[in-house]
Design an enzyme around this catalytic site. Structure first.
Site, PDB file in Angstrom:
ATOM      1  N   ARG A  56      -7.580  -0.915  -2.286  1.00 58.27           N
ATOM      2  CA  ARG A  56      -8.647  -0.712  -3.270  1.00 58.27           C
ATOM      3  C   ARG A  56      -8.132  -0.501  -4.684  1.00 58.27           C
ATOM      4  O   ARG A  56      -8.646  -1.088  -5.640  1.00 58.27           O
ATOM      5  CB  ARG A  56      -9.499   0.516  -2.895  1.00 58.27           C
ATOM      6  CG  ARG A  56     -10.545   0.245  -1.840  1.00 58.27           C
ATOM      7  CD  ARG A  56     -10.794   1.488  -1.017  1.00 58.27           C
ATOM      8  NE  ARG A  56      -9.649   1.693  -0.160  1.00 58.27           N
ATOM      9  CZ  ARG A  56      -9.543   1.192   1.074  1.00 58.27           C
ATOM     10  NH1 ARG A  56     -10.542   0.558   1.606  1.00 58.27           N
ATOM     11  NH2 ARG A  56      -8.447   1.353   1.788  1.00 58.27           N
ATOM     12  N   THR A  57      -7.155   0.375  -4.835  1.00 59.77           N
ATOM     13  CA  THR A  57      -6.776   0.767  -6.188  1.00 59.77           C
ATOM     14  C   THR A  57      -6.205  -0.426  -6.954  1.00 59.77           C
ATOM     15  O   THR A  57      -6.623  -0.738  -8.063  1.00 59.77           O
ATOM     16  CB  THR A  57      -5.778   1.947  -6.160  1.00 59.77           C
ATOM     17  OG1 THR A  57      -6.367   2.997  -5.393  1.00 59.77           O
ATOM     18  CG2 THR A  57      -5.483   2.446  -7.561  1.00 59.77           C
ATOM     19  N   LYS A  86      17.477  -2.826  -6.500  1.00 61.45           N
ATOM     20  CA  LYS A  86      18.892  -2.901  -6.922  1.00 61.45           C
ATOM     21  C   LYS A  86      19.355  -1.592  -7.544  1.00 61.45           C
ATOM     22  O   LYS A  86      20.501  -1.476  -7.967  1.00 61.45           O
ATOM     23  CB  LYS A  86      19.062  -4.016  -7.962  1.00 61.45           C
ATOM     24  CG  LYS A  86      18.630  -5.388  -7.497  1.00 61.45           C
ATOM     25  CD  LYS A  86      18.859  -6.392  -8.619  1.00 61.45           C
ATOM     26  CE  LYS A  86      18.219  -7.734  -8.313  1.00 61.45           C
ATOM     27  NZ  LYS A  86      18.248  -8.615  -9.496  1.00 61.45           N
ATOM     28  N   ARG A 107       1.690   3.044  -9.326  1.00 64.81           N
ATOM     29  CA  ARG A 107       1.603   3.930  -8.143  1.00 64.81           C
ATOM     30  C   ARG A 107       3.015   4.131  -7.630  1.00 64.81           C
ATOM     31  O   ARG A 107       3.745   3.145  -7.465  1.00 64.81           O
ATOM     32  CB  ARG A 107       0.728   3.314  -7.069  1.00 64.81           C
ATOM     33  CG  ARG A 107       0.856   4.035  -5.733  1.00 64.81           C
ATOM     34  CD  ARG A 107      -0.174   3.597  -4.727  1.00 64.81           C
ATOM     35  NE  ARG A 107      -1.495   4.120  -5.067  1.00 64.81           N
ATOM     36  CZ  ARG A 107      -2.548   4.029  -4.264  1.00 64.81           C
ATOM     37  NH1 ARG A 107      -2.431   3.433  -3.099  1.00 64.81           N
ATOM     38  NH2 ARG A 107      -3.717   4.516  -4.634  1.00 64.81           N
ATOM     39  N   HIS A 135      -4.262  11.529  -8.747  1.00 61.22           N
ATOM     40  CA  HIS A 135      -4.792  10.159  -8.650  1.00 61.22           C
ATOM     41  C   HIS A 135      -6.041  10.140  -9.550  1.00 61.22           C
ATOM     42  O   HIS A 135      -7.170  10.098  -9.066  1.00 61.22           O
ATOM     43  CB  HIS A 135      -5.124   9.873  -7.182  1.00 61.22           C
ATOM     44  CG  HIS A 135      -5.419   8.445  -6.841  1.00 61.22           C
ATOM     45  ND1 HIS A 135      -5.528   7.440  -7.789  1.00 61.22           N
ATOM     46  CD2 HIS A 135      -5.634   7.853  -5.634  1.00 61.22           C
ATOM     47  CE1 HIS A 135      -5.797   6.303  -7.166  1.00 61.22           C
ATOM     48  NE2 HIS A 135      -5.864   6.524  -5.872  1.00 61.22           N
TER      49      HIS A 135
HETATM   50  C1  NCD Z   1      -6.045   7.373  -1.550  1.00 60.80           C
HETATM   51  C2  NCD Z   1      -4.611   7.427  -2.041  1.00 60.80           C
HETATM   52  O1  NCD Z   1      -3.893   6.428  -2.062  1.00 60.80           O
HETATM   53  O2  NCD Z   1      -4.213   8.496  -2.458  1.00 60.80           O
HETATM   54  N1  NCD Z   1      -6.508   6.064  -1.371  1.00 60.80           N
HETATM   55  C3  NCD Z   1      -7.034   5.373  -2.421  1.00 60.80           C
HETATM   56  O3  NCD Z   1      -6.438   5.224  -3.466  1.00 60.80           O
HETATM   57  N2  NCD Z   1      -8.281   4.900  -2.263  1.00 60.80           N
HETATM   58  C4  NCD Z   1      -6.278   8.226  -0.340  1.00 60.80           C
HETATM   59  C5  NCD Z   1      -5.524   7.915   0.907  1.00 60.80           C
HETATM   60  O4  NCD Z   1      -4.611   7.087   0.919  1.00 60.80           O
HETATM   61  O5  NCD Z   1      -5.854   8.518   1.934  1.00 60.80           O
END
Ligand code: NCD
Length: 312
Positions: A56-57, A86, A107, A135
């Site tokens: 999703r993100t 590397k 991320r 997040h």
């Molecule tokens: C979350 C995450 O990656 O922190 N997911 C997301 O971004 N929708 C929550 C999760 O992974 O459980």
């Protein structure tokens, strides 16, 4: 109103800024649904640098950029496919990628990775999750979801169920909620409690009332919103500890119906076994609408950090 360069933490945002971002996000509805075209970010490039898995993100960042007429460079598996493999430092990677893109969404499995990247980068950095820490873009889409599902955030009781210790979505959502006159009820096994320091920080703002219980059925009776997350397996250094906690909470449709007909059920996803599939037909289930709201929020943030929109 001050402009926003980086989005690394919701702790730094005022209530006015949060409300402004949610308003701006909602103005992009038709574009996000593909009903209207936009060239707002034409000529701009976003790099998504993901060192941890995501559906999703990353995809909602990318579609947000594309639907606003911008373009995307995507590294989906950066630990394996970028020069990190590397041994390149994040600081060096960021100072390279800024030559190719106007903003970076990152991320990373290390705490503070996005905060550090923002220090090195000459372009805006958006934190798409750093370890078990924060997040912020998820926190914003969660705030937007409460507002859209319930009509307002003020006055709501949000029951947050599950791995409150390790889930960065919960941390950022709670940071956002701290700006509203609402109630947060934390429900978790004692081992998975939200950090005390964060609770103190939230309470110091004097708006959000925070309660804690292990009695899930009782908490659900008071809930306007239930927010549930999976146990964050990848954050456990001791597999035995994960095995012990696995399956320690689960919500199904019968539990929700016993509590009332009108609870908005949110989940940042992915879902594993903590939320039964039979909840999908419960009237308040809104986790797929929630993931759509991520596109709206990321459009708003990209427009803001790229200087193509302003907060009122
Ligand atoms: C979350 C995450 O990656 O922190 N997911 C997301 O971004 N929708 C929550 C999760 O992974 O459980």
């Amino acid at each position: 109103m001050s402009s926003i360069r980086d989005v690394v933490s919701l702790k730094l945002f005022s209530r006015e800024q949060l409300d402004g971002i949610l308003d701006l996000a909602e103005s992009f509805e038709d574009i996000a649904r593909g009903k209207k075209r936009s060239e707002l970010l034409a000529g701009k490039v976003l790099a998504t640098l993901f060192y941890e898995p995501s559906t999703r993100t990353r995809l909602s960042f990318e579609t947000a950029m594309l639907r606003l007429g911008g373009q995307v460079l995507s590294v989906a598996d950066a630990l394996q496919t970028s020069s990190a493999w590397k041994g390149e430092s994040l600081a060096d990677t960021v100072r390279t990628v800024q030559n190719y893109a106007d903003a970076i969404a990152i991320r990373h499995p290390e705490k503070w990775a996005a905060h550090n990247a923002a220090k090195y980068a000459s372009v805006p950095v958006l934190n798409a999750g750093d370890d078990a820490n924060e997040h912020p873009t998820q926190g914003l889409l969660d705030l937007l979801t409460v507002r859209r599902e319930r009509g307002s955030i003020d006055g709501q009781t949000i029951v947050m169920v599950g791995d409150n210790k390790h889930c960065r979505s919960n941390h950022s959502f709670a940071d956002g909620l701290a700006n509203y006159n609402a109630r947060l009820v934390l429900v978790n096994p004692p081992e998975l409690a939200l950090d005390r320091e964060q609770i103190k920080e939230i309470e110091a703002k004097g708006r959000l009332a925070v309660g804690e219980t292990t009695d899930l059925p009782e908490a659900l009776k008071q809930a306007d919103v239930m927010y549930i997350v999976r146990i964050q397996k990848e954050r456990y250094s001791d597999p035995a500890e994960y095995e012990r906690m696995k399956g320690s909470y689960k919500v199904d449709r019968a539990m929700l119906e016993a509590a009332g007909p009108n609870i908005s059920v949110m989940h940042p996803m992915p879902r594993v076994d903590e939320l039964a599939p039979d909840v999908d037909d419960y009237p308040g289930a809104c986790y797929f609408r929630q993931s759509f709201n991520g596109v709206l929020i990321r459009m708003a943030l990209l427009a803001l950090v790229l200087g193509k929109a302003q907060l009122r």
